[in-house]
Design a protein around this motif. Structure first.
Motif, short mmCIF file in Angstrom:
data_model
loop_
_atom_site.label_atom_id
_atom_site.label_comp_id
_atom_site.label_asym_id
_atom_site.label_seq_id
_atom_site.Cartn_x
_atom_site.Cartn_y
_atom_site.Cartn_z
N THR B 74 0.83 -1.21 0.00
CA THR B 74 0.00 0.00 0.00
C THR B 74 0.86 1.25 0.00
O THR B 74 0.62 2.20 -0.76
N LEU B 75 1.87 1.24 0.87
CA LEU B 75 2.72 2.42 0.94
C LEU B 75 3.48 2.63 -0.37
O LEU B 75 3.61 3.76 -0.85
N TRP B 76 3.93 1.53 -0.92
CA TRP B 76 4.66 1.64 -2.17
C TRP B 76 3.76 2.15 -3.28
O TRP B 76 4.15 2.98 -4.10
N ARG B 77 2.54 1.64 -3.27
CA ARG B 77 1.60 2.09 -4.29
C ARG B 77 1.32 3.57 -4.15
O ARG B 77 1.24 4.30 -5.15
N ALA B 78 1.15 4.01 -2.93
CA ALA B 78 0.87 5.44 -2.72
C ALA B 78 2.04 6.29 -3.18
O ALA B 78 1.86 7.30 -3.86
N ARG B 79 3.26 5.82 -2.82
CA ARG B 79 4.42 6.59 -3.21
C ARG B 79 4.60 6.57 -4.72
O ARG B 79 4.94 7.57 -5.34
N ASN B 80 4.35 5.40 -5.28
CA ASN B 80 4.48 5.26 -6.72
C ASN B 80 3.47 6.12 -7.45
O ASN B 80 3.78 6.77 -8.45
N GLY B 81 2.24 6.11 -6.91
CA GLY B 81 1.21 6.91 -7.56
C GLY B 81 1.56 8.38 -7.52
O GLY B 81 1.38 9.12 -8.49
N ARG B 83 4.55 9.58 -7.33
CA ARG B 83 5.66 9.84 -8.25
C ARG B 83 5.15 9.93 -9.68
O ARG B 83 5.56 10.77 -10.46
N GLN B 84 4.22 9.05 -10.01
CA GLN B 84 3.68 9.09 -11.37
C GLN B 84 2.96 10.39 -11.64
O GLN B 84 3.09 10.99 -12.70
N ARG B 85 2.24 10.82 -10.60
CA ARG B 85 1.53 12.08 -10.78
C ARG B 85 2.50 13.22 -10.95
O ARG B 85 2.29 14.13 -11.76
N ASN B 86 3.61 13.17 -10.19
CA ASN B 86 4.60 14.23 -10.31
C ASN B 86 5.21 14.25 -11.71
O ASN B 86 5.40 15.30 -12.32
N LEU B 87 5.53 13.08 -12.21
CA LEU B 87 6.10 13.00 -13.55
C LEU B 87 5.11 13.55 -14.58
O LEU B 87 5.50 14.24 -15.51
N LEU B 88 3.87 13.21 -14.36
CA LEU B 88 2.84 13.65 -15.31
C LEU B 88 2.78 15.17 -15.37
O LEU B 88 2.67 15.76 -16.44
N TYR B 89 2.85 15.76 -14.22
CA TYR B 89 2.76 17.21 -14.19
C TYR B 89 4.11 17.88 -14.37
O TYR B 89 4.20 19.10 -14.26
N GLY B 90 5.12 17.10 -14.64
CA GLY B 90 6.42 17.68 -14.92
C GLY B 90 7.16 18.14 -13.68
O GLY B 90 8.18 18.79 -13.77
N ARG B 91 6.65 17.83 -12.52
CA ARG B 91 7.33 18.25 -11.30
C ARG B 91 8.38 17.22 -10.96
O ARG B 91 8.12 16.02 -10.95
N CYS B 92 9.58 17.71 -10.67
CA CYS B 92 10.66 16.80 -10.32
C CYS B 92 11.01 16.95 -8.86
O CYS B 92 11.43 18.01 -8.43
N SER B 93 10.84 15.88 -8.11
CA SER B 93 11.22 15.95 -6.71
C SER B 93 12.59 15.30 -6.53
O SER B 93 13.02 14.49 -7.34
N LYS B 94 13.26 15.67 -5.45
CA LYS B 94 14.61 15.14 -5.22
C LYS B 94 14.58 13.64 -5.00
O LYS B 94 15.48 12.91 -5.35
N SER B 95 13.51 13.20 -4.37
CA SER B 95 13.45 11.78 -4.04
C SER B 95 13.03 10.93 -5.22
O SER B 95 12.93 9.72 -5.11
N SER B 101 14.37 4.03 -8.53
CA SER B 101 15.18 2.81 -8.44
C SER B 101 14.52 1.81 -7.49
O SER B 101 14.45 0.63 -7.77
N LEU B 102 14.02 2.34 -6.39
CA LEU B 102 13.34 1.47 -5.43
C LEU B 102 12.14 0.80 -6.07
O LEU B 102 11.91 -0.39 -5.94
N GLY B 103 11.40 1.63 -6.82
CA GLY B 103 10.21 1.09 -7.46
C GLY B 103 10.56 0.02 -8.47
O GLY B 103 9.91 -1.01 -8.57
N LYS B 104 11.65 0.28 -9.21
CA LYS B 104 12.03 -0.70 -10.23
C LYS B 104 12.40 -2.01 -9.59
O LYS B 104 11.99 -3.07 -10.04
#
Lengths: 413, 170
Positions: B74-81, B83-95, B101-104
């Motif tokens: 669940t936590l991974w899914r939330a974090r992954n989601g 991150r995906q949202r951030n990528l979609l909106y073009g926002r780049c976070s440091k983490s 890599s963790l997700g992969k």
């Protein structure tokens, strides 16, 4: 008959004077150890004190000398010592019963000659029932243990005592804690399974001699069962308090080795939750000798007929003493008349695990008691999970318009 | 938040931990969406509902910790989601890079396990696997174990949410 045996034991009350200080300390520190039917993890600390005290106590007679010849003397000494543990509050009521059960257990390490350290404190709680009738029964048992043939029998039991012992165990899983225990006070096999499968006892470690001692307990309890069910329940509740001769592998094996005797119809007797004490005890008495013998044959047959794995597993069961949590692999014994190759054994282990988990789920999910079969159960579980998730979704709606009242709530927590 | 000494399945501590985390997340949602009370469009309402629901699940997973596979999933899914949202909106976070890599790694592990365990799972179990988060990378035996714990935690979750709502007659 009962009163006669009190006479020879009376002088043994002097044995009670032999009370090492650490034993007393241990007993004072951990009185709950013996009278707590629910052996929770907190008692393991107390058990630790106790174990060290016992080992010190037991090793001292070991230094005394040869055991087979001075068996009776040693026995009486140890009786007194062991007996004092089980009665921190009531030293007087059962001076006679003290020697008797302590006798049986203390004698084992010397007869068997296998281990010096002893974790036989589980016999001492048997001393505590103050009832005279019980004491009388104990006296008769002591008489039985003192006979020379017992040494031989005990030695034999040490080899496959665990098997016969565990063969009588019932289906209680260690996860289902108290309810099965309390509902079956009359069932000796249930009691022992309860004792054996308590996970916290693993920490206390065990010795191979524990198997012999367990057999002695079983015999003692046989006698007890014959007469009084109440005493039985009190004794049985105290047994877990003192029982710490449990191996981790034994626990894993007990669940599997219960299958060793499962082929026999006797297994049906322990499974009845409420039974007449006499009937159950009689059936147990009838079945226990029968179980011992077939288990012997079973053991012999299995030893010869089976492959290396099981023979190794058998040896490991008798010799190994893993006090820590279960190892990577579990030793399994094939049931009588079943396939013995490793694949089917592994399959059986897997199936038993799955059925165990399904039982847990059955308790969780309401309305699953009537449903039988894996498929229907799974359907019920799926429905339940779906309904719970839907409930969460519904419950999240009121929180959309959250108010500042939540800050107040958070402060309260 | 997490109490490593206590067993996470102890209902008392689990309940209190979940309540704490849930309320905190609710406050966070409120802070991030200050205009939530004023807007009344249906889409907005649904979006907020979904956010609250996700917050409930994530806070439950946090209260349980990482001991359980389903909470980790669940936590991974939330974090992954996220991150995906951030990528979609073009926002780049440091983490991002770390999470990627963790997700992969997690995805690879999951896929491999899926292939190995598919043969062992029954037909019914597939449905259950979809329901329980992280259930697809488990064999049947572990799946049942996780399901039992998951059901326990879901029950606690519903109870707490209902009691909070009742308390303030929301």
């Amino acid at each position: 008959m009962d009163n006669e045996f009190f006479m020879p034991w009376q002088p043994l009350s002097s044995g009670m004077a032999i009370q090492p200080n650490d034993l007393n300390c241990a007993s004072k520190q951990s009185p709950d150890c013996f009278f707590n039917p629910n052996w929770d993890s907190s008692s393991t600390d107390q058990g630790g004190h106790f174990e060290s005290a016992l080992s010190s106590m037991v090793s001292s007679p070991a230094a005394a000398g040869s055991y087979l010849s001075n068996e009776s003397v040693l026995i009486r000494e140890l009786i007194g010592k062991l007996g004092s543990i089980g009665n921190p509050g009531e030293a007087s009521p059962s001076p006679h019963s003290l020697p008797l059960s302590g006798n049986a257990t203390a004698a084992m390490p010397y007869i068997g000659g296998s281990n010096s350290t002893n974790t036989s404190c589980y016999n001492t709680p048997l001393n505590s029932p103050p009832d005279r009738a019980v004491k009388e029964r104990f006296s008769s048992v002591a008489e039985f243990t003192a006979d020379p043939g017992f040494a031989e029998r005990a030695a034999r039991f040490s080899c496959f005592g665990s098997r016969s012992f565990n063969g009588r165990t019932s289906q209680f899983s260690p996860n289902n804690g108290e309810p099965p225990y309390k509902s079956n006070p009359l069932m000796e096999s249930g009691k022992f399974q309860r004792v054996l499968s308590s996970p916290s006892l693993k920490a206390l470690g065990s010795q191979a001699v524990a198997t012999v001692q367990q057999n002695v307990i079983s015999r003692l309890s046989d006698r007890i069962e014959l007469t009084n069910s109440n005493e039985e329940s009190s004794v049985s509740e105290q047994i877990p308090g003192g029982e710490n001769g449990l191996k981790a592998s034994n626990e894993a094996n007990s669940r599997k080795r219960k299958a060793a005797a499962k082929g026999k119809a006797k297994e049906s007797a322990p499974s009845t939750p409420v039974a007449n004490a006499m009937k159950v005890s009689e059936s147990h008495d009838n079945s226990s000798p029968k179980r011992c013998k077939p288990n012997e044959d079973d053991g012999n047959g299995n030893d010869t007929a089976k492959g290396e794995d099981d023979a190794k597993g058998n040896n490991k069961k008798n010799d190994a003493k893993p006090p820590e949590p279960p190892k990577d692999y579990i030793h399994v014994r094939a049931r009588r008349g079943q396939a013995t190759d490793s694949h089917s054994l592994a399959e059986r282990v897997r199936r038993e695990k799955i059925s165990e988990r399904m039982k847990l789920l059955q308790d969780l999910v309401p309305g699953c008691n009537k449903v039988t079969g894996k498929a229907l159960m799974l359907d019920e579980i799926i429905n339940y999970v779906q309904s719970l998730q839907h409930q969460v979704e519904v419950m999240s709606q009121p929180f959309v318009n959250v108010a500042s009242v939540l800050e107040f709530l958070l402060l309260c927590l | 938040m997490k109490n490593p000494q206590r067993s996470p399945t102890n209902p008392g501590s689990l309940r209190s931990r979940f309540t704490q985390v849930f309320l905190q997340s609710l406050l966070r949602i409120r802070k991030h969406n200050p205009t939530s009370s004023s807007s009344s469009s249906h889409g907005e309402f649904l979006k907020r509902c979904r956010r609250v629901k996700v917050a409930a699940y994530v806070s439950m997973a946090r209260a349980v910790g990482t001991r359980r596979a389903w909470s980790r999933a669940t936590l991974w899914r939330a974090r992954n989601g996220e991150r995906q949202r951030n990528l979609l909106y073009g926002r780049c976070s440091k983490s991002n890079s770390r999470e990627r890599s963790l997700g992969k790694r997690k995805r690879k592990k999951k896929k491999k396990k899926k292939r190995d365990n598919e043969e062992h799972s029954f037909g019914h179990a597939k449905k259950l696997q979809k329901l329980v988060p992280g259930g697809e990378a488990m064999d049947f035996c572990c799946l049942l174990d996780e399901t039992a714990h998951y059901i326990k935690c879901l029950i606690t979750q519903v109870k707490v949410m209902r009691s909070i709502a009742d308390f303030y007659s929301l």
